[in-house]
Design a protein around this motif. Structure first.
Motif, PDB file in Angstrom:
ATOM      1  N   GLY A   1       0.854  -1.181   0.000  1.00  0.00           N
ATOM      2  CA  GLY A   1       0.000   0.000   0.000  1.00  0.00           C
ATOM      3  C   GLY A   1       0.883   1.221   0.000  1.00  0.00           C
ATOM      4  O   GLY A   1       0.852   2.021   0.927  1.00  0.00           O
ATOM      5  N   LEU A   2       1.691   1.379  -1.041  1.00  0.00           N
ATOM      6  CA  LEU A   2       2.750   2.388  -1.096  1.00  0.00           C
ATOM      7  C   LEU A   2       2.339   3.598  -1.927  1.00  0.00           C
ATOM      8  O   LEU A   2       1.463   3.511  -2.802  1.00  0.00           O
ATOM      9  CB  LEU A   2       4.020   1.780  -1.705  1.00  0.00           C
ATOM     10  N   ASP A   3       3.006   4.735  -1.672  1.00  0.00           N
ATOM     11  CA  ASP A   3       2.811   5.922  -2.500  1.00  0.00           C
ATOM     12  C   ASP A   3       4.067   6.235  -3.305  1.00  0.00           C
ATOM     13  O   ASP A   3       4.208   7.321  -3.839  1.00  0.00           O
ATOM     14  CB  ASP A   3       2.422   7.129  -1.641  1.00  0.00           C
ATOM     15  N   SER A   4       4.981   5.280  -3.392  1.00  0.00           N
ATOM     16  CA  SER A   4       6.261   5.506  -4.058  1.00  0.00           C
ATOM     17  C   SER A   4       6.502   4.447  -5.130  1.00  0.00           C
ATOM     18  O   SER A   4       6.469   3.246  -4.846  1.00  0.00           O
ATOM     19  CB  SER A   4       7.398   5.465  -3.028  1.00  0.00           C
ATOM     20  N   ILE A   5       6.738   4.899  -6.356  1.00  0.00           N
ATOM     21  CA  ILE A   5       7.069   3.983  -7.444  1.00  0.00           C
ATOM     22  C   ILE A   5       8.410   3.317  -7.169  1.00  0.00           C
ATOM     23  O   ILE A   5       8.601   2.122  -7.422  1.00  0.00           O
ATOM     24  CB  ILE A   5       7.112   4.722  -8.792  1.00  0.00           C
ATOM     25  N   GLU A   6       9.370   4.088  -6.626  1.00  0.00           N
ATOM     26  CA  GLU A   6      10.703   3.548  -6.374  1.00  0.00           C
ATOM     27  C   GLU A   6      10.644   2.378  -5.395  1.00  0.00           C
ATOM     28  O   GLU A   6      11.322   1.362  -5.590  1.00  0.00           O
ATOM     29  CB  GLU A   6      11.630   4.644  -5.831  1.00  0.00           C
ATOM     30  N   ALA A   7       9.855   2.513  -4.331  1.00  0.00           N
ATOM     31  CA  ALA A   7       9.736   1.429  -3.347  1.00  0.00           C
ATOM     32  C   ALA A   7       9.081   0.199  -3.957  1.00  0.00           C
ATOM     33  O   ALA A   7       9.473  -0.938  -3.677  1.00  0.00           O
ATOM     34  CB  ALA A   7       8.940   1.908  -2.136  1.00  0.00           C
ATOM     35  N   ARG A   8       8.085   0.412  -4.794  1.00  0.00           N
ATOM     36  CA  ARG A   8       7.448  -0.722  -5.485  1.00  0.00           C
ATOM     37  C   ARG A   8       8.473  -1.472  -6.333  1.00  0.00           C
ATOM     38  O   ARG A   8       8.504  -2.698  -6.354  1.00  0.00           O
ATOM     39  CB  ARG A   8       6.317  -0.218  -6.387  1.00  0.00           C
ATOM     40  N   ARG A   9       9.272  -0.720  -7.063  1.00  0.00           N
ATOM     41  CA  ARG A   9      10.246  -1.346  -7.950  1.00  0.00           C
ATOM     42  C   ARG A   9      11.282  -2.128  -7.148  1.00  0.00           C
ATOM     43  O   ARG A   9      11.741  -3.184  -7.581  1.00  0.00           O
ATOM     44  CB  ARG A   9      10.920  -0.273  -8.815  1.00  0.00           C
ATOM     45  N   TRP A  10      11.638  -1.610  -5.964  1.00  0.00           N
ATOM     46  CA  TRP A  10      12.637  -2.295  -5.148  1.00  0.00           C
ATOM     47  C   TRP A  10      12.104  -3.622  -4.629  1.00  0.00           C
ATOM     48  O   TRP A  10      12.777  -4.656  -4.744  1.00  0.00           O
ATOM     49  CB  TRP A  10      13.061  -1.411  -3.975  1.00  0.00           C
ATOM     50  N   ILE A  11      10.917  -3.636  -4.055  1.00  0.00           N
ATOM     51  CA  ILE A  11      10.376  -4.885  -3.495  1.00  0.00           C
ATOM     52  C   ILE A  11      10.065  -5.866  -4.615  1.00  0.00           C
ATOM     53  O   ILE A  11      10.238  -7.080  -4.462  1.00  0.00           O
ATOM     54  CB  ILE A  11       9.127  -4.612  -2.628  1.00  0.00           C
TER      55      ILE A  11
ATOM     56  N   ALA B   1      11.763  -6.210  -7.494  1.00  0.00           N
ATOM     57  CA  ALA B   1      13.031  -6.813  -7.903  1.00  0.00           C
ATOM     58  C   ALA B   1      13.536  -7.789  -6.848  1.00  0.00           C
ATOM     59  O   ALA B   1      14.098  -8.840  -7.172  1.00  0.00           O
ATOM     60  CB  ALA B   1      14.077  -5.727  -8.158  1.00  0.00           C
ATOM     61  N   THR B   2      13.326  -7.469  -5.580  1.00  0.00           N
ATOM     62  CA  THR B   2      13.765  -8.359  -4.505  1.00  0.00           C
ATOM     63  C   THR B   2      13.018  -9.680  -4.550  1.00  0.00           C
ATOM     64  O   THR B   2      13.629 -10.762  -4.451  1.00  0.00           O
ATOM     65  CB  THR B   2      13.545  -7.686  -3.139  1.00  0.00           C
ATOM     66  N   LEU B   3      11.703  -9.639  -4.708  1.00  0.00           N
ATOM     67  CA  LEU B   3      10.912 -10.871  -4.722  1.00  0.00           C
ATOM     68  C   LEU B   3      11.206 -11.714  -5.963  1.00  0.00           C
ATOM     69  O   LEU B   3      11.226 -12.948  -5.891  1.00  0.00           O
ATOM     70  CB  LEU B   3       9.420 -10.543  -4.648  1.00  0.00           C
ATOM     71  N   VAL B   4      11.439 -11.057  -7.093  1.00  0.00           N
ATOM     72  CA  VAL B   4      11.805 -11.809  -8.306  1.00  0.00           C
ATOM     73  C   VAL B   4      13.153 -12.487  -8.105  1.00  0.00           C
ATOM     74  O   VAL B   4      13.347 -13.654  -8.459  1.00  0.00           O
ATOM     75  CB  VAL B   4      11.841 -10.876  -9.540  1.00  0.00           C
ATOM     76  N   GLY B   5      14.111 -11.773  -7.512  1.00  0.00           N
ATOM     77  CA  GLY B   5      15.440 -12.340  -7.290  1.00  0.00           C
ATOM     78  C   GLY B   5      15.463 -13.477  -6.288  1.00  0.00           C
ATOM     79  O   GLY B   5      16.401 -14.276  -6.278  1.00  0.00           O
ATOM     80  N   MET B   6      14.450 -13.577  -5.442  1.00  0.00           N
ATOM     81  CA  MET B   6      14.398 -14.627  -4.431  1.00  0.00           C
ATOM     82  C   MET B   6      13.970 -15.984  -4.994  1.00  0.00           C
ATOM     83  O   MET B   6      14.211 -17.023  -4.376  1.00  0.00           O
ATOM     84  CB  MET B   6      13.415 -14.235  -3.313  1.00  0.00           C
ATOM     85  N   VAL B   7      13.330 -15.989  -6.150  1.00  0.00           N
ATOM     86  CA  VAL B   7      12.732 -17.218  -6.681  1.00  0.00           C
ATOM     87  C   VAL B   7      13.810 -18.222  -7.075  1.00  0.00           C
ATOM     88  O   VAL B   7      14.734 -17.908  -7.821  1.00  0.00           O
ATOM     89  CB  VAL B   7      11.819 -16.901  -7.888  1.00  0.00           C
ATOM     90  N   GLU B   8      13.691 -19.428  -6.552  1.00  0.00           N
ATOM     91  CA  GLU B   8      14.543 -20.554  -6.929  1.00  0.00           C
ATOM     92  C   GLU B   8      13.642 -21.638  -7.518  1.00  0.00           C
ATOM     93  O   GLU B   8      12.688 -22.080  -6.879  1.00  0.00           O
ATOM     94  CB  GLU B   8      15.286 -21.093  -5.704  1.00  0.00           C
ATOM     95  N   MET B   9      13.966 -22.070  -8.726  1.00  0.00           N
ATOM     96  CA  MET B   9      13.080 -22.987  -9.441  1.00  0.00           C
ATOM     97  C   MET B   9      12.863 -24.292  -8.681  1.00  0.00           C
ATOM     98  O   MET B   9      11.801 -24.887  -8.739  1.00  0.00           O
ATOM     99  CB  MET B   9      13.642 -23.278 -10.839  1.00  0.00           C
TER     100      MET B   9
ATOM    101  N   LYS C   1       6.851 -15.760  -3.784  1.00  0.00           N
ATOM    102  CA  LYS C   1       5.947 -15.030  -2.903  1.00  0.00           C
ATOM    103  C   LYS C   1       5.040 -14.123  -3.728  1.00  0.00           C
ATOM    104  O   LYS C   1       5.509 -13.160  -4.339  1.00  0.00           O
ATOM    105  CB  LYS C   1       6.741 -14.170  -1.901  1.00  0.00           C
ATOM    106  N   PRO C   2       3.731 -14.413  -3.758  1.00  0.00           N
ATOM    107  CA  PRO C   2       2.818 -13.540  -4.504  1.00  0.00           C
ATOM    108  C   PRO C   2       2.870 -12.106  -3.977  1.00  0.00           C
ATOM    109  O   PRO C   2       2.908 -11.878  -2.766  1.00  0.00           O
ATOM    110  CB  PRO C   2       1.446 -14.168  -4.251  1.00  0.00           C
ATOM    111  N   LEU C   3       2.887 -11.166  -4.894  1.00  0.00           N
ATOM    112  CA  LEU C   3       2.909  -9.745  -4.561  1.00  0.00           C
ATOM    113  C   LEU C   3       1.594  -9.121  -5.014  1.00  0.00           C
ATOM    114  O   LEU C   3       1.241  -9.177  -6.193  1.00  0.00           O
ATOM    115  CB  LEU C   3       4.085  -9.049  -5.251  1.00  0.00           C
ATOM    116  N   ILE C   4       0.863  -8.551  -4.054  1.00  0.00           N
ATOM    117  CA  ILE C   4      -0.383  -7.853  -4.354  1.00  0.00           C
ATOM    118  C   ILE C   4      -0.125  -6.366  -4.152  1.00  0.00           C
ATOM    119  O   ILE C   4       0.275  -5.947  -3.068  1.00  0.00           O
ATOM    120  CB  ILE C   4      -1.530  -8.321  -3.447  1.00  0.00           C
ATOM    121  N   ASP C   5      -0.346  -5.578  -5.198  1.00  0.00           N
ATOM    122  CA  ASP C   5      -0.023  -4.152  -5.130  1.00  0.00           C
ATOM    123  C   ASP C   5      -1.270  -3.319  -5.356  1.00  0.00           C
ATOM    124  O   ASP C   5      -2.032  -3.555  -6.294  1.00  0.00           O
ATOM    125  CB  ASP C   5       1.024  -3.797  -6.183  1.00  0.00           C
ATOM    126  N   GLY C   6      -1.483  -2.352  -4.474  1.00  0.00           N
ATOM    127  CA  GLY C   6      -2.584  -1.416  -4.643  1.00  0.00           C
ATOM    128  C   GLY C   6      -2.060  -0.004  -4.761  1.00  0.00           C
ATOM    129  O   GLY C   6      -1.027   0.346  -4.180  1.00  0.00           O
TER     130      GLY C   6
END
Length: 440
Positions: free
Chosen positions: A150-160, A162-170, A177-182
């Motif tokens: 529930g953020l008001d910052s594009i930069e913070a959205r982009r950071w989290i 990229a972090t969640l994408v980088g965490m994925v191990e096949m 981790k599903p990311l729900i963004d509003g």
């Protein structure tokens, strides 16, 4: 041994008792039976209820959207929640961030929001963290079932993102981790569900957030006409002159205070009124005034998706190949529309291919760097540019900036060849944007 009698429709808890479930009777009614859209293997009753109670949810942001999201999750049966927010409560928040009272002004939003919700729903445990999301490592984010922003910052959205994408191990399904963004902008809003590496991510969708129109530097530097011009002058020009060795953090109150005081002095010089701390924060972070009803609608959509994902009680946004984006507009009526935003192969976060970049071979490196701030797919404020063989320009640290600054006046044809791959980074993001140069 005595047996416990259950009324019709009551769902036993883990110890076999239906007592204490009256608060959740409407939710239990939904989860205790199959629906018209449930999967064939849906197991109604205890399983989805246990899934809600055991799932650990992270809520990022405790402002207008965050307050609504925390309330909705607690009243939907979620019992294990973390919330992160670095802001403190301001008087201007009280008209829409309903978990806060006048006595709370000056306190941390995350702490007050957690206390309020737990007081109203004692069975819900909320851990509050006051700080930036960048302060946490991957081990912290790995413990959650779902992340809701529930953020008001594009930069913070982009950071989290990229972090969640980088965490994925096949080989480890639990690492996804599903990311729900509003997000809301006045009477408009959106909710979206992202399954990292499987569906379109926030970086894929960045071009939907058009960068704001830039004010000409000549106006900022010579004759400002509006309070916003004074703020942009402090932000773009004065910060670089006096604090260029410090990376501007728009979430740092000390940085915003410096910009506000600098802009206020500039406004007084030109007899311009209206510069406030709140306006400074809004201009620098590109915040659009929020409306309580829009927050409520978008937060409800986000929590509804979390409920469906955890319980499998209904189809949810974000299934690969299906709709993953909901748009809401309430300007003249209530209208929603869902569609599938497709994953991009050249996405710098979840894609595998570099993006083609058409440039004029006779333009300078400085002109190219300035364009990255206005490109919808990048929107970088302090781009650093390099190829596999050499560094073309770095804005920080100071020693490298001085060495590479002369390159800004050189033509691209002198430093790059057609088809060469180039990496562009920014201190605000932990990713590289890969481009393949195409001379027009």
């Amino acid at each position: 041994m005595a047996t416990t009698m259950h009324s019709e429709g009551a769902i036993p808890t883990a110890n076999g008792s239906a007592s204490g479930r009256s608060r959740w009777k409407y939710m239990d009614t939904i989860l205790s039976r199959e629906g018209g859209h449930t999967d064939d293997d849906y197991d109604p009753g205890k399983t989805p209820i246990d899934n809600i109670e055991k799932s650990k949810v992270l809520v990022i942001g405790a402002g207008g959207l965050g307050c609504e999201i925390l309330k909705n999750l607690a009243l939907s049966g979620f019992k294990n929640i973390d919330v992160i927010d670095m802001d403190t409560i301001d008087v201007s928040n009280l008209n829409r961030q309903f978990l806060f009272r006048e006595k709370d002004v000056g306190r941390a939003k995350a702490s007050v929001a957690a206390e309020f919700v737990m007081q109203r729903v004692p069975s819900c445990k909320i851990n509050a963290f006051v700080g930036k999301i960048q302060d946490k490592d991957e081990d912290y984010y790995m413990q959650f079932s779902i992340v809701i922003c529930g953020l008001d910052s594009i930069e913070a959205r982009r950071w989290i993102n990229a972090t969640l994408v980088g965490m994925v191990e096949m080989e480890n399904p639990d690492s996804l981790k599903p990311l729900i963004d509003g997000g809301t902008e006045g009477f408009k809003g959106q909710s979206r569900v992202i399954f990292p590496t499987m569906t379109s991510c926030i970086e894929c969708q960045l071009d939907m957030h058009a960068p704001r129109a830039a004010v000409p530097l000549c106006t900022l530097a010579t004759i400002p006409r509006q309070p916003q011009h004074c703020i942009e002058w402090a932000h773009i020009i004065k910060w670089e002159e006096e604090r260029k060795d410090i990376v501007l953090d728009t979430d740092d109150p000390e940085h915003i205070t410096w910009l506000y005081q600098t802009a206020l002095a500039r406004a007084k010089e030109f007899n311009i009124s209206g510069v406030t701390y709140s306006m400074t924060q809004g201009v620098v972070k590109n915040i659009i005034p929020a409306i309580a009803s829009t927050n409520a609608i978008v937060a409800a959509s986000c929590c509804n998706e979390a409920f469906k994902i955890v319980t499998s009680s209904a189809p949810f946004l974000g299934n690969p190949g299906q709709n993953n984006y909901m748009l809401y507009t309430g300007d003249s009526s209530i209208y929603t529309y869902t569609f599938e935003h497709q994953q991009k192969e050249d996405c710098p976060v979840c894609g595998n291919l570099p993006k083609d970049l058409s440039v004029n071979a006779e333009s300078t490196l400085g002109e190219l760097i300035e364009s990255f701030a206005e490109r919808p797919e990048s929107q970088l404020k302090k781009p650093n540019v390099r190829t596999e063989e050499k560094t073309l320009y770095y804005s920080t640290p100071e020693s490298i900036r001085q060495q590479t600054e002369p390159n800004l006046k050189r033509k691209l044809s002198e430093m790059l060849i057609d088809g060469e791959e180039m990496a562009v980074s920014d201190p605000a993001f932990a990713i590289d944007f890969r481009y393949k140069i195409r001379f027009a």
